[in-house]
Design an enzyme around this catalytic site. Structure first.
Site, mmCIF file in Angstrom:
data_model
loop_
_atom_site.group_PDB
_atom_site.id
_atom_site.type_symbol
_atom_site.label_atom_id
_atom_site.label_comp_id
_atom_site.label_asym_id
_atom_site.label_seq_id
_atom_site.Cartn_x
_atom_site.Cartn_y
_atom_site.Cartn_z
ATOM 1 N NE ARG A 296 46.932 42.768 45.162
ATOM 2 C CZ ARG A 296 46.917 44.084 45.337
ATOM 3 N NH1 ARG A 296 46.475 44.855 44.354
ATOM 4 N NH2 ARG A 296 47.326 44.610 46.465
ATOM 5 C CE1 TYR A 436 48.647 33.652 49.195
ATOM 6 C CE2 TYR A 436 50.646 33.109 50.386
ATOM 7 C CZ TYR A 436 49.665 32.765 49.492
ATOM 8 O OH TYR A 436 49.698 31.529 48.900
ATOM 9 C CD GLU A 437 51.280 38.488 46.831
ATOM 10 O OE1 GLU A 437 51.355 39.691 46.525
ATOM 11 O OE2 GLU A 437 52.284 37.815 47.123
ATOM 12 N N GLY A 438 47.534 41.225 49.530
ATOM 13 C CA GLY A 438 46.418 42.135 49.746
ATOM 14 C C GLY A 438 45.232 41.360 50.253
ATOM 15 C CD GLN A 443 43.133 42.088 46.280
ATOM 16 O OE1 GLN A 443 43.027 42.381 45.091
ATOM 17 N NE2 GLN A 443 44.231 42.331 46.973
#
Length: 588
Positions: A296, A436-438, A443
């Protein structure tokens, strides 16, 4: 088109004049002799590699794309050779643990390399970036035996890494995943299932590819508590450590994506692939979050890299493109950089890129302190700051990176929409960083719904107090910079009052956090970046170099033209969730 210029002058100003790199790093065991000058020299060499080797591959790689030939991934022309050169130069191990052959340089140096990789070839940068995240997960959670086998060559970049989380029916809610892991009886497991969206899942560089795969053991309960993490390599190893037979995994297809075309984003099929448990059974998500949090932060730096590269090209074009007349009407055609609206776009890009870089360096320094400071309380305090800032860096930097890419594309007018100029690729590539990555909404929920309550609510207060001390110190020592510090203090007051109100509202309104989270994260980010601009303006105020003059002027622009957005964000959050939730579903 102009070539990318590594921002090492700006980096040098930040490390030396703003953050006192030498003194901060000297307090960390193993880094006593490390200096900013050495770090800058390393980054200058890295910048040359990025601009001379990687940037020329960026557009051709986007146009050719990764593809599957006879069941194997083939990367675009030149990528394989560039990766070999990257490894031979030692770049993958820059911040790697010296116990496994890494160079052990601080995280702050690593993130600045990551910025330049992302600015020049984001698709390429994902290969070492994902490998480093996998290394962190293995180093923190795997057995000593697994570490000894896999980490040395991963740290060196000879072998790469990938994270296999997402399934077609299990995206953000990983508790729904169905991939299975059956014990073999010799300590290994057979993994069966299909994963989607697996960046760097396969390539043609040679060596091994180490997949970290989330799966369920036979007796695992439903939900996230039943998930375990497994290490499954593309190739099994012979007794002497050499590559042996191909594991039972294959690339089903490549995703057809909006951007990052040179990066193979794979559908991976695991057909009884041999793997080994990483960490404890049922604690796989905990282990994977070590990698995800590292990624992230890395993705946030991708947003920064795109913002820097797009702004550079926008400025170069605006200086060369002749159109319209001067403000007094006496000259024409003039470079479009003379026009106020073009300046607004370029100033916004520069204010956000420079401000984000400063906040990235501060956050990375906290990571280094959390990892290596001899005092436990200092480590814990720094670790808390990293936890608080991680969703901010990931979401705000990528939102701003996309916004700046669009603004710079706009500077080019119609040419910005044409492939040959490269600006539309920045827009397409930047878009995935918000997903991506949340996703950035996730977030924001993490920040507003979870991070604000850490340490019983003391963590955000510690951060706000730190910002206030710095800004009030600037008010006392640099009264001439009132246009900067006064606006930041006002924004901080809004952030603090909004935080308290949101925490109170969440006790009685289940939708309060969800409806406010994205606005809250932006309010937080704009204020934090304003804090960075105070620090930069104070450091530059007595100087007369062009860089220092630029810093003071951009600081004023940021505070007068961008920071006022915090007023509208605070007002929107204060309005509550009722209008968001009022419309019945069937009326949408």
């Amino acid at each position: 088109m102009s070539s990318y210029m590594p921002p090492t002058d700006d980096i040098g100003f930040l490390l030396k004049s703003v953050f006192g790199f030498d003194a901060q790093i000297a307090a960390l065991p193993g880094h006593e002799e490390l200096t900013a000058d050495f770090a800058i020299a390393v980054l200058e060499e890295a910048g040359r590699f990025c601009s001379e080797v990687l940037e020329p591959l960026n557009r051709p790689g986007d146009e050719e794309g990764a593809r599957i030939v006879d069941g194997a991934v083939v990367t675009p022309k030149g990528v394989k050779e560039a990766y070999r050169a990257f490894v031979e130069a030692g770049w993958p191990g820059l911040s790697g643990d010296v116990a496994f052959g890494g160079q052990g340089l601080p995280r702050v140096v690593q993130i600045l390399l990551d910025e330049m990789l992302s600015a020049t070839n984001m698709s390429f940068g994902l290969f070492p970036g994902l490998t480093r995240g996998a290394v962190e997960a293995i180093a923190h959670h795997a057995s000593d035996e697994l570490k000894a086998i896999w980490l040395p060559k991963m740290v060196a970049g000879e072998w790469t890494g990938a994270m296999a989380l997402t399934e077609a029916s299990a995206g953000t809610d990983l508790g729904l995943l169905s991939t299975r892991a059956e014990p073999v009886g010799d300590g290994s497991y057979r993994i069966t299932g299909t994963k989607i969206f697996i960046s760097s899942g396969d390539h043609d560089f040679g060596g091994n590819i180490v997949h970290l795969v989330l799966a369920r053991l036979p007796d695992a309960p439903k939900g996230v508590k039943g998930i375990s993490l497994f290490l499954a390599p593309k190739f099994l190893l012979n007794d002497d450590g050499s590559l042996g037979e191909r594991n039972a995994m294959s690339v089903g297809s490549l995703e057809h994506k909006m951007g990052i075309h040179a990066q193979p984003t794979c559908v991976m099929n695991y057909d009884g692939a041999i793997g080994w448990l990483v960490g404890e059974p049922g604690r796989g998500l905990n282990a994977m979050f070590t990698m995800m949090n590292a990624e992230r932060l890395f993705v946030g730096i991708q947003g920064l890299g795109i913002a820097e590269a797009a702004t550079q090209k926008g400025v170069a074009y605006a200086r060369e493109r002749l159109q319209g007349r001067s403000l007094d009407g006496a000259r024409g055609p003039v470079p479009i950089i003379e026009h106020a609206d073009v300046r607004r776009m370029l100033m916004t890009g520069r204010a956000l890129a420079d401000g984000c870089r400063a906040l990235a360096i501060w956050t990375a320094l906290q990571m280094d302190i959390a990892a290596g400071h001899p005092d436990a309380a200092t480590r814990a305090e720094a670790d808390g700051m990293v936890a608080l800032l991680t969703p901010v860096v990931k979401a705000a930097f990528t939102d701003f990176g996309f916004d700046v890419a669009v603004l710079s594309q706009q500077v080019f007018g119609g040419h910005g929409y044409i492939r040959e100029w490269g600006m539309e690729q920045f827009v397409r590539d930047a878009r995935i960083t918000q997903i991506y990555e949340g996703t950035n909404g996730v977030q924001a929920m993490d920040l507003a719904g979870r991070k604000l309550s850490l340490e019983g609510g003391a963590l955000p207060k510690r951060f706000f107090d730190l910002v206030r001390r710095d800004v009030e110190s600037a008010a006392a020592t640099a009264p001439g910079a009132k246009a900067v510090w006064a606006e930041v203090l006002a924004a901080l007051a809004r952030l603090e009052s909004t935080t308290a109100a949101l925490q109170a509202a969440s006790q009685s309104d289940a939708a309060a956090v969800g409806s406010a989270a994205t606005d809250y994260l932006k309010l937080f980010a704009l204020t934090a970046i304003g804090w960075m601009w105070v620090r930069m303006a104070v450091a530059a105020r007595a100087g007369d170099t062009p860089l220092e003059q630029r810093k003071v002027m951009i600081a004023r622009f940021y505070c007068e033209r961008l920071l006022p957005q915090t007023q509208g964000l605070a007002a929107a959050i204060a309005a509550g969730s009722s209008s968001t939730m009022a419309l019945p579903e069937d009326l949408f």
